[in-house]
Design a protein around this motif. Structure first.
Motif: not given
Length: 124
Positions: A65-91
């Motif tokens: 479960h995460t908090t503080g992430l913007p919602p994801w509803d985009g196309d993986p081929q059209d990502i314009r904003t990348w979010y840098v998070v901790s490795l445990p959260l990314a995993l």
């Protein structure tokens, strides 16, 4: 665009930077300032048990479960904003969120404290 959703600045050093340096000896190529509201991974405590031949109690905890992430509803081929998070959260979001990066190939100061990285990683 890169947005740092961690509570710490992320210094990205040149790829050839040694594993350990004195802070200030090498200038980072980029510094990502920390977020005012960092993204966090939540814990869902399930239970604690003892395991055979293990002298310490072991907790079973979900880290999904995460908090503080913007919602994801985009196309993986059209990502314009990348979010840098901790490795445990990314995993914890691998396979669900293709827009999350984490620091990789850490650079540490002479005392062993992480002060930056040489690249970012996209967990898959």
């Amino acid at each position: 665009m890169l947005i740092n959703l961690t509570p710490h600045p992320i210094r990205i050093y040149p790829y050839g930077t040694p594993d350990r340096i004195s802070l200030g000896d090498i200038e980072p190529e980029m510094v990502l300032e920390p977020a005012e509201q960092p993204a966090r991974i939540g814990e869902n405590y399930l239970f604690t048990q003892t395991l055979p031949h293990c002298p310490v109690r072991v907790a079973h905890v979900e880290f999904r479960h995460t908090t503080g992430l913007p919602p994801w509803d985009g196309d993986p081929q059209d990502i314009r904003t990348w979010y840098v998070v901790s490795l445990p959260l990314a995993l914890s979001q691998a396979g669900k969120r293709p827009d999350l990066l984490a620091p990789h190939l850490e650079v540490r100061d002479l005392d062993g404290t992480a002060i930056g990285c040489r690249e970012l990683v996209l967990p898959v």
